[in-house]
Design a protein around this motif. Structure first.
Motif, short mmCIF file in Angstrom:
data_model
loop_
_atom_site.label_atom_id
_atom_site.label_comp_id
_atom_site.label_asym_id
_atom_site.label_seq_id
_atom_site.Cartn_x
_atom_site.Cartn_y
_atom_site.Cartn_z
N LEU A 24 0.82 -1.21 0.00
CA LEU A 24 0.00 0.00 0.00
C LEU A 24 0.86 1.26 0.00
CD1 LEU A 24 -2.84 -1.03 2.46
CD2 LEU A 24 -3.01 -0.70 0.00
N MET A 25 1.94 1.26 0.78
CA MET A 25 2.81 2.42 0.81
C MET A 25 3.51 2.64 -0.52
SD MET A 25 2.38 3.84 3.67
CE MET A 25 3.70 5.01 3.65
N VAL A 26 3.93 1.57 -1.16
CA VAL A 26 4.57 1.68 -2.47
C VAL A 26 3.55 2.15 -3.51
CG1 VAL A 26 5.67 0.37 -4.31
CG2 VAL A 26 6.39 0.04 -1.96
N ALA A 27 2.32 1.69 -3.41
CA ALA A 27 1.29 2.05 -4.39
C ALA A 27 0.93 3.53 -4.32
CB ALA A 27 0.04 1.21 -4.16
N LEU A 28 1.16 4.18 -3.19
CA LEU A 28 0.88 5.61 -3.09
C LEU A 28 1.76 6.44 -4.03
CD1 LEU A 28 0.41 6.02 0.75
CD2 LEU A 28 -1.35 6.07 -1.01
N ASN A 29 2.93 5.93 -4.36
CA ASN A 29 3.84 6.65 -5.26
C ASN A 29 3.63 6.30 -6.73
OD1 ASN A 29 5.17 8.10 -3.29
ND2 ASN A 29 6.52 6.39 -2.83
N GLU A 30 2.67 5.46 -7.03
CA GLU A 30 2.33 5.04 -8.38
C GLU A 30 3.54 4.53 -9.18
OE1 GLU A 30 0.21 8.14 -10.34
OE2 GLU A 30 -1.21 8.37 -8.70
N PRO A 31 4.22 3.53 -8.66
CA PRO A 31 5.37 2.98 -9.41
C PRO A 31 4.89 2.07 -10.54
CG PRO A 31 5.05 1.73 -7.43
CD PRO A 31 4.03 2.86 -7.40
N ASN A 32 5.82 1.65 -11.33
CA ASN A 32 5.54 0.75 -12.43
C ASN A 32 5.19 -0.63 -11.88
OD1 ASN A 32 5.42 -0.59 -14.85
ND2 ASN A 32 7.56 -0.23 -15.40
N PHE A 33 4.17 -1.25 -12.45
CA PHE A 33 3.73 -2.57 -11.99
C PHE A 33 4.83 -3.60 -12.12
CE2 PHE A 33 1.88 -6.73 -13.06
CZ PHE A 33 1.25 -7.00 -11.86
N ILE A 34 5.60 -3.53 -13.19
CA ILE A 34 6.69 -4.49 -13.42
C ILE A 34 7.75 -4.34 -12.33
CG2 ILE A 34 8.52 -5.17 -15.03
CD1 ILE A 34 5.71 -5.96 -15.92
N ASP A 35 8.04 -3.11 -11.90
CA ASP A 35 9.02 -2.89 -10.83
C ASP A 35 8.57 -3.53 -9.53
OD1 ASP A 35 10.56 -1.47 -12.60
OD2 ASP A 35 9.89 0.50 -11.88
N ILE A 36 7.30 -3.40 -9.20
CA ILE A 36 6.77 -4.02 -7.98
C ILE A 36 6.85 -5.53 -8.09
CG2 ILE A 36 4.69 -4.37 -6.58
CD1 ILE A 36 3.85 -1.55 -7.30
N LEU A 37 6.47 -6.06 -9.23
CA LEU A 37 6.51 -7.50 -9.45
C LEU A 37 7.94 -8.03 -9.32
CD1 LEU A 37 4.74 -9.93 -10.25
CD2 LEU A 37 5.38 -9.47 -12.60
N LEU A 38 8.90 -7.34 -9.91
CA LEU A 38 10.30 -7.77 -9.81
C LEU A 38 10.84 -7.66 -8.39
CD1 LEU A 38 11.79 -6.29 -13.10
CD2 LEU A 38 11.34 -8.69 -12.56
N ALA A 39 10.45 -6.61 -7.66
CA ALA A 39 10.90 -6.46 -6.28
C ALA A 39 10.34 -7.59 -5.41
CB ALA A 39 10.47 -5.10 -5.73
#
Length: 73
Positions: A24-39
């Motif tokens: 949820l905290m990461v989603a507040l910054n609207e990052p790339n979906f692929i970056d979240i998936l890779l992390a």
């Protein structure tokens, strides 16, 4: 969060901490979906890869066998 958010997310994924608040905290910054998936994939790969390595190596170590022999006495 913008500088280290994905690395922290990977560390949280590798730990036993709950993932939902971190996502949820990461989603507040609207990052790339692929970056979240890779992390998340990197964190889980480190976590379960480390556990698998420990399980595979545990019975073969002489040190552990020595400890087990001392505990039986």
């Amino acid at each position: 969060m913008q500088q280290h958010g994905l690395w922290v997310l990977a560390l949280i994924a590798a730990s036993p901490l709950p993932h939902t608040p971190a996502l949820l905290m990461v989603a507040l910054n609207e990052p790339n979906f692929i970056d979240i998936l890779l992390a998340m994939w990197l964190g889980k790969a480190l976590k379960y890869g480390g556990v698998a390595w420990l399980v595979a190596k545990f019975p073969d170590t002489q040190r552990v066998r020595g400890w087990m022999a001392r505990l039986r006495v």
